[in-house]
Design a protein around this motif. Structure first.
Motif, PDB file in Angstrom:
ATOM      1  N   ALA A 221      30.603  40.141  25.363  1.00 49.57           N
ATOM      2  CA  ALA A 221      31.940  39.861  25.899  1.00 49.57           C
ATOM      3  C   ALA A 221      32.463  38.531  25.373  1.00 49.57           C
ATOM      4  O   ALA A 221      31.695  37.613  25.094  1.00 49.57           O
ATOM      5  CB  ALA A 221      31.887  39.820  27.425  1.00 49.57           C
ATOM      6  N   ASN A 222      33.784  38.439  25.263  1.00 48.60           N
ATOM      7  CA  ASN A 222      34.419  37.131  25.049  1.00 48.60           C
ATOM      8  C   ASN A 222      34.359  36.331  26.348  1.00 48.60           C
ATOM      9  O   ASN A 222      34.282  36.917  27.431  1.00 48.60           O
ATOM     10  CB  ASN A 222      35.905  37.314  24.740  1.00 48.60           C
ATOM     11  N   ALA A 223      34.503  35.011  26.222  1.00 43.91           N
ATOM     12  CA  ALA A 223      34.655  34.174  27.421  1.00 43.91           C
ATOM     13  C   ALA A 223      36.132  34.205  27.838  1.00 43.91           C
ATOM     14  O   ALA A 223      36.805  33.177  27.919  1.00 43.91           O
ATOM     15  CB  ALA A 223      34.195  32.759  27.130  1.00 43.91           C
TER      16      ALA A 223
ATOM     17  N   GLY B 181      27.041  37.308  23.815  1.00 39.90           N
ATOM     18  CA  GLY B 181      28.400  36.781  23.910  1.00 39.90           C
ATOM     19  C   GLY B 181      29.155  36.925  22.612  1.00 39.90           C
ATOM     20  O   GLY B 181      28.565  36.958  21.540  1.00 39.90           O
ATOM     21  N   CYS B 182      30.485  37.012  22.709  1.00 39.29           N
ATOM     22  CA  CYS B 182      31.363  37.052  21.529  1.00 39.29           C
ATOM     23  C   CYS B 182      32.227  35.791  21.549  1.00 39.29           C
ATOM     24  O   CYS B 182      31.751  34.724  21.943  1.00 39.29           O
ATOM     25  CB  CYS B 182      32.172  38.349  21.535  1.00 39.29           C
ATOM     26  N   CYS B 183      33.504  35.906  21.167  1.00 38.06           N
ATOM     27  CA  CYS B 183      34.362  34.730  20.989  1.00 38.06           C
ATOM     28  C   CYS B 183      34.381  33.821  22.220  1.00 38.06           C
ATOM     29  O   CYS B 183      34.527  34.293  23.343  1.00 38.06           O
ATOM     30  CB  CYS B 183      35.791  35.162  20.666  1.00 38.06           C
ATOM     31  N   GLY B 184      34.253  32.533  21.975  1.00 40.37           N
ATOM     32  CA  GLY B 184      34.378  31.554  23.053  1.00 40.37           C
ATOM     33  C   GLY B 184      33.097  31.299  23.814  1.00 40.37           C
ATOM     34  O   GLY B 184      33.046  30.388  24.651  1.00 40.37           O
TER      35      GLY B 184
ATOM     36  N   ASN C 176      32.293  44.958  22.234  1.00 40.27           N
ATOM     37  CA  ASN C 176      32.318  43.508  22.037  1.00 40.27           C
ATOM     38  C   ASN C 176      33.750  43.004  21.991  1.00 40.27           C
ATOM     39  O   ASN C 176      34.683  43.796  21.856  1.00 40.27           O
ATOM     40  CB  ASN C 176      31.578  43.111  20.752  1.00 40.27           C
ATOM     41  N   CYS C 177      33.872  41.680  22.099  1.00 37.98           N
ATOM     42  CA  CYS C 177      35.161  40.992  22.105  1.00 37.98           C
ATOM     43  C   CYS C 177      35.949  41.396  23.364  1.00 37.98           C
ATOM     44  O   CYS C 177      35.359  41.549  24.414  1.00 37.98           O
ATOM     45  CB  CYS C 177      35.923  41.260  20.816  1.00 37.98           C
ATOM     46  N   GLY C 178      37.249  41.602  23.281  1.00 42.83           N
ATOM     47  CA  GLY C 178      38.017  42.019  24.451  1.00 42.83           C
ATOM     48  C   GLY C 178      38.399  40.861  25.348  1.00 42.83           C
ATOM     49  O   GLY C 178      38.354  39.692  24.956  1.00 42.83           O
TER      50      GLY C 178
HETATM   51 ZN    ZN Z   1      35.089  38.240  19.931  1.00 43.67          ZN
END
Ligand code: ZN
Length: 193
Positions: A135-137, A173-176, A107-109
């Motif tokens: 995933a991050n956007a 989804g993660c950040c964004g 996750n994230c990245g």
């Molecule tokens: Zn994230």
């Protein structure tokens, strides 16, 4: 219902915290989450093997929840994927499965495209283990004091077929990411089916 546990922010080798204290902190969270109704717990954004092992064991030993564990990898100058603590996707997969994780992932990245390489490595290391990807956007860019994530719902959804081809079983989804991103990902998965 899937609950989430993140890293403690402490590094065991710095000796500010003992393994026992860290295990107890994860146990407290895991038991509270299960009491609140969680069926599974996602231990996410991890970068150190020793900390993640304690978290996985704390959930396994003290709850009936399924355990998902995801690490955050960055691509280094030589094009290899490593966590902040230097762990490769293969080392992560082996250690978390040994600790008792039911599902592994990342996750994230930096964006969804790089997740394809990471999932390929995880799937090769452990072909029978379900893989989760949040995933991050992309990486945020500061525009007039506001963090703006560059990947649109359409751009993220475009990579979903390759991600599934690489071995991903659960995609979010993660950040964004926003509800629109998740919707676009869901639509694409529906079209593949
Ligand atoms: Zn994230």
């Amino acid at each position: 219902m899937i609950a989430s546990i993140g890293p403690t922010g402490e590094i065991l080798i710095m000796e500010d915290i003992s393994e026992e204290e860290m295990y107890d902190a994860f146990t407290e969270q895991a038991v509270a989450l299960e009491t609140g109704g969680a069926d599974a717990i996602c231990i996410e954004t991890m970068s150190a093997l020793d900390e993640a092992e304690l978290a996985v064991k704390a959930v396994k030993d003290n709850t009936g929840c399924e355990v998902i564990c995801t690490f955050t990898f960055e691509r280094n100058m030589s094009g290899e994927y490593r966590t902040m603590m230097g762990v490769s996707p293969e080392q992560f997969a082996e250690a978390m499965l040994a600790a008792g994780a039911d599902i592994i992932g990342t996750n994230c990245g930096n964006g969804i495209e790089r997740m394809i390489d990471i999932v390929t490595a995880l799937h090769t290391a452990s072909p029978d283990t379900p893989i989760l990807v949040h995933a991050n956007a992309g990486l945020p860019k500061n525009v007039n004091g506001i963090d703006v994530f560059p990947e649109t719902p359409g751009q993220m959804a475009e990579k979903v077929p390759a991600l599934i081809e690489a071995g991903a079983n659960i995609i979010g989804g993660c950040c964004g990411t926003t509800p629109e991103h998740i919707n676009a990902i869901k639509r694409t998965i529906g079209e593949i089916k």
